[in-house]
Scaffold this motif. Structure first.
Motif, PDB file in Angstrom:
ATOM      1  N   CYS A  78      49.405  44.200  35.243  1.00 50.38           N
ATOM      2  CA  CYS A  78      49.848  45.294  36.124  1.00 50.38           C
ATOM      3  C   CYS A  78      50.497  46.401  35.320  1.00 50.38           C
ATOM      4  O   CYS A  78      50.292  47.594  35.590  1.00 50.38           O
ATOM      5  CB  CYS A  78      50.830  44.759  37.177  1.00 50.38           C
ATOM      6  SG  CYS A  78      50.051  43.727  38.443  1.00 50.38           S
ATOM      7  N   ASP A  79      51.293  46.050  34.313  1.00 48.09           N
ATOM      8  CA  ASP A  79      51.961  47.055  33.494  1.00 48.09           C
ATOM      9  C   ASP A  79      50.958  47.896  32.715  1.00 48.09           C
ATOM     10  O   ASP A  79      51.230  49.049  32.386  1.00 48.09           O
ATOM     11  CB  ASP A  79      52.935  46.388  32.524  1.00 48.09           C
ATOM     12  CG  ASP A  79      54.140  45.793  33.231  1.00 48.09           C
ATOM     13  OD1 ASP A  79      54.414  46.208  34.377  1.00 48.09           O
ATOM     14  OD2 ASP A  79      54.807  44.907  32.650  1.00 48.09           O
ATOM     15  N   GLY A  80      49.800  47.307  32.397  1.00 57.21           N
ATOM     16  CA  GLY A  80      48.814  48.026  31.620  1.00 57.21           C
ATOM     17  C   GLY A  80      47.841  48.834  32.449  1.00 57.21           C
ATOM     18  O   GLY A  80      46.971  49.511  31.906  1.00 57.21           O
ATOM     19  N   TYR A  81      47.966  48.784  33.768  1.00 57.08           N
ATOM     20  CA  TYR A  81      47.026  49.502  34.643  1.00 57.08           C
ATOM     21  C   TYR A  81      47.247  51.008  34.557  1.00 57.08           C
ATOM     22  O   TYR A  81      48.374  51.495  34.596  1.00 57.08           O
ATOM     23  CB  TYR A  81      47.180  49.039  36.092  1.00 57.08           C
ATOM     24  CG  TYR A  81      46.305  49.814  37.049  1.00 57.08           C
ATOM     25  CD1 TYR A  81      44.961  49.482  37.206  1.00 57.08           C
ATOM     26  CD2 TYR A  81      46.809  50.900  37.761  1.00 57.08           C
ATOM     27  CE1 TYR A  81      44.145  50.201  38.056  1.00 57.08           C
ATOM     28  CE2 TYR A  81      46.001  51.622  38.617  1.00 57.08           C
ATOM     29  CZ  TYR A  81      44.667  51.270  38.758  1.00 57.08           C
ATOM     30  OH  TYR A  81      43.869  52.000  39.601  1.00 57.08           O
ATOM     31  N   ARG A  82      46.147  51.747  34.451  1.00 54.22           N
ATOM     32  CA  ARG A  82      46.188  53.209  34.462  1.00 54.22           C
ATOM     33  C   ARG A  82      45.095  53.721  35.408  1.00 54.22           C
ATOM     34  O   ARG A  82      44.094  53.042  35.659  1.00 54.22           O
ATOM     35  CB  ARG A  82      45.940  53.768  33.053  1.00 54.22           C
ATOM     36  CG  ARG A  82      46.875  53.222  31.978  1.00 54.22           C
ATOM     37  CD  ARG A  82      48.302  53.711  32.128  1.00 54.22           C
ATOM     38  NE  ARG A  82      49.153  53.197  31.055  1.00 54.22           N
ATOM     39  CZ  ARG A  82      50.021  52.207  31.206  1.00 54.22           C
ATOM     40  NH1 ARG A  82      50.161  51.628  32.398  1.00 54.22           N
ATOM     41  NH2 ARG A  82      50.760  51.798  30.189  1.00 54.22           N
ATOM     42  N   PHE A  83      45.264  54.944  35.897  1.00 56.37           N
ATOM     43  CA  PHE A  83      44.259  55.552  36.772  1.00 56.37           C
ATOM     44  C   PHE A  83      42.907  55.660  36.070  1.00 56.37           C
ATOM     45  O   PHE A  83      41.861  55.485  36.666  1.00 56.37           O
ATOM     46  CB  PHE A  83      44.697  56.949  37.208  1.00 56.37           C
ATOM     47  CG  PHE A  83      45.661  56.935  38.359  1.00 56.37           C
ATOM     48  CD1 PHE A  83      45.621  55.940  39.314  1.00 56.37           C
ATOM     49  CD2 PHE A  83      46.610  57.930  38.489  1.00 56.37           C
ATOM     50  CE1 PHE A  83      46.496  55.937  40.385  1.00 56.37           C
ATOM     51  CE2 PHE A  83      47.500  57.946  39.557  1.00 56.37           C
ATOM     52  CZ  PHE A  83      47.443  56.936  40.505  1.00 56.37           C
ATOM     53  N   SER A 128      46.692  52.137  27.711  1.00 61.39           N
ATOM     54  CA  SER A 128      47.173  50.875  28.263  1.00 61.39           C
ATOM     55  C   SER A 128      48.187  50.261  27.313  1.00 61.39           C
ATOM     56  O   SER A 128      48.358  50.718  26.174  1.00 61.39           O
ATOM     57  CB  SER A 128      45.998  49.907  28.463  1.00 61.39           C
ATOM     58  OG  SER A 128      45.497  49.486  27.201  1.00 61.39           O
ATOM     59  N   ALA A 129      48.858  49.221  27.781  1.00 56.30           N
ATOM     60  CA  ALA A 129      49.868  48.570  26.944  1.00 56.30           C
ATOM     61  C   ALA A 129      49.231  48.013  25.671  1.00 56.30           C
ATOM     62  O   ALA A 129      49.818  48.119  24.580  1.00 56.30           O
ATOM     63  CB  ALA A 129      50.563  47.458  27.733  1.00 56.30           C
ATOM     64  N   LEU A 130      48.043  47.427  25.776  1.00 53.00           N
ATOM     65  CA  LEU A 130      47.378  46.870  24.594  1.00 53.00           C
ATOM     66  C   LEU A 130      46.940  47.984  23.639  1.00 53.00           C
ATOM     67  O   LEU A 130      47.025  47.838  22.416  1.00 53.00           O
ATOM     68  CB  LEU A 130      46.168  46.038  25.024  1.00 53.00           C
ATOM     69  CG  LEU A 130      46.468  44.747  25.796  1.00 53.00           C
ATOM     70  CD1 LEU A 130      45.181  44.035  26.171  1.00 53.00           C
ATOM     71  CD2 LEU A 130      47.363  43.816  24.968  1.00 53.00           C
TER      72      LEU A 130
END
Length: 477
Positions: free
Chosen positions: A330-335, A412-414
């Motif tokens: 969820c933290d890595g989700y982007r539009f 994204s976070a990754l």
């Protein structure tokens, strides 16, 4: 004494209200709004809907916290509806009257065919343009002091002339806009930035960045100023070794370090990129600035070889990011997968303006599509775009800041974990780069950093000024 949040009164922008509003709220609710004013310099209140045709038009808001009396006055406007189904009344420059003004006294002085509308509005709600002028006239007759305070919010002076763009002035404006944008994304009051809006006519000589005019700027080799980088990836060690001007801004648990990289004379810089690194939400956003030609951007923008070069660098970075595994968190989700944006600016700010350089944001991937369409072709077949070319398909500074600040756009976070090498390469280039790193103080250590530098107690954020135009003091410990 003026309430906090009145910092913009001295800015010379015409501000002539066309209608008004009477806001009935409790003293407790006003205190809540004051807290928002202190933090953001604006506050908002849900109110019954006003006529759609009068949205986005300035209006004076009379505030009543005592039944039968008007106690404050403020600048206000309605831009958008509220989530509750009402309208969202934005307020700023909230000024208290020296003494409450009796509503009954104002009603007694109302005269004319629209007096009944004015009397009805004084009970609370929207004041039509015709009734508004009657109330202003009656207020002058009832209480000269309250009328003076009210008229003090009205500014009929013409705006100052726009500055003549030069390469140095343009890059100064871009650097400052990038810093202001970073402050707003990190929710740090931009009043902490005391740098002038415009570079003076004789100010270019010897300057290498907008921070050169600041007395409390620390070069990056002083590791104490970069306390928020201590826990970062080891690749950031490269950044810490460079000798760039850096300034730390703080607000609550948020640290924001602004780094102006590659100190080159402003006259030799070709532009300023904004790289916003949000370590808290693990996202990175890149912005490339471009200027429409003409006094107000009416000359449009023609893509050139320089933009092609910049896009090639962005594409190279995108290829690297594309190889990173998909972030399913969820933290890595982007539009979307595009962290690159272009900001097209219409003109420079006037000397007294305090906000952003006027302009619009579009993702790089959208720009690539747009330039292939007939809408981006000029009369002779060349590629040229204007502000109207984008129609509604763009982001305003407010939209952009909100999306970046909430982590809806960017890497994204990754992907952020593998970006340090790219940022290192960007900092080694010959182009002015603004790098902003936001972190939370919660992870700071009280231990000394490398080489014995203290990393947890260095600077205290200055309190927000209670009076407009007063320069905040910077306290060094």
């Amino acid at each position: 004494m003026p309430l906090p949040g009145n910092q913009y009164l001295e800015a010379r922008y015409p501000w002539v209200p066309e209608h008004g509003y009477v806001l009935l709220i409790s003293a407790e609710r006003l205190k809540e709004l004051e807290i928002d004013l202190y933090a953001e310099s604006t506050c908002s209140q849900a109110v019954p809907k006003i006529p759609t045709a009068l949205r986005r038009r300035w209006m004076l808001c009379f505030i009543s916290t005592k039944k039968g009396y008007l106690t404050h006055v403020a600048r206000s406007v309605v831009y958008y509806p509220a989530e509750s189904g009402k309208d969202k009344l934005d307020l700023w420059n909230v000024m208290p009257f020296t003494k409450p003004v009796r509503v009954a006294a104002i009603k007694a002085k109302l005269a004319g065919t629209q007096a009944w509308r004015a009397k009805q509005a004084l009970l609370g709600g929207h004041i039509s343009p015709s009734a508004f002028s009657l109330i202003m006239t009656a207020l002058r007759q009832v209480d000269a002091e309250a009328s003076k305070i009210t008229e003090g919010l009205v500014d009929r002076r013409p705006p100052p002339p726009d500055p003549t763009p030069t390469r140095a002035k343009t890059n100064w404006a871009y650097q400052r806009d990038a810093v202001v944008t970073s402050l707003e994304i990190a929710r740090i009051p931009r009043q902490q930035l005391t740098i002038p809006t415009q570079l003076g006519e004789d100010g270019a000589k010897g300057l290498t960045s907008i921070f050169d005019s600041e007395d409390d700027v620390t070069t990056i080799e002083d590791l104490a100023i970069l306390q928020d980088l201590d826990q970062a990836d080891e690749d950031w060690q490269f950044v810490r070794r460079q000798r760039y001007p850096a300034k730390l801004f703080t607000n609550g648990d948020t640290n924001l370090t602004i780094i102006l990289a590659n100190k080159l004379p402003l006259e030799r810089q070709l532009g300023t990129d904004l790289i916003y690194v949000n370590e808290t939400l693990k996202s990175v956003v890149f912005v490339q600035y471009k200027m429409f030609s003409g006094v107000d951007g009416e000359g449009g923008y023609r893509p050139d070889a320089q933009l092609d070069e910049e896009i090639a660098r962005m594409d190279s970075a995108s290829a690297t990011l594309g190889a990173v595994a998909v972030d399913e968190s969820c933290d890595g989700y982007r539009f979307g997968a595009d962290p690159f944006f272009l900001k097209f600016c219409s003109k420079l700010l006037s000397h007294d303006a305090k906000g952003h350089v006027p302009g619009i944001y579009v993702p790089l991937s959208y720009w690539k599509r747009l330039v292939k369409t007939p809408a981006a072709k000029g009369k002779k077949g060349g590629t040229i775009v204007y502000a109207e070319t984008f129609g509604r398909r763009h982001f305003t500074p407010t939209h952009f800041i909100d999306m970046v600040g909430r982590g809806w756009v960017g890497t994204s976070a990754l992907q952020t974990d593998v970006l340090a090498p790219y940022l290192r390469a960007a900092l080694q280039g010959k182009k002015g780069v603004v790098l902003a790193v936001e972190t939370s103080k919660a992870g700071d250590s009280d231990d000394d950093g490398e080489d014995g530098y203290e990393t947890s107690r260095r600077a205290v954020a200055p309190p927000k000024p209670r009076f407009p135009g007063k320069k905040p003091k910077v306290i060094q410990l």
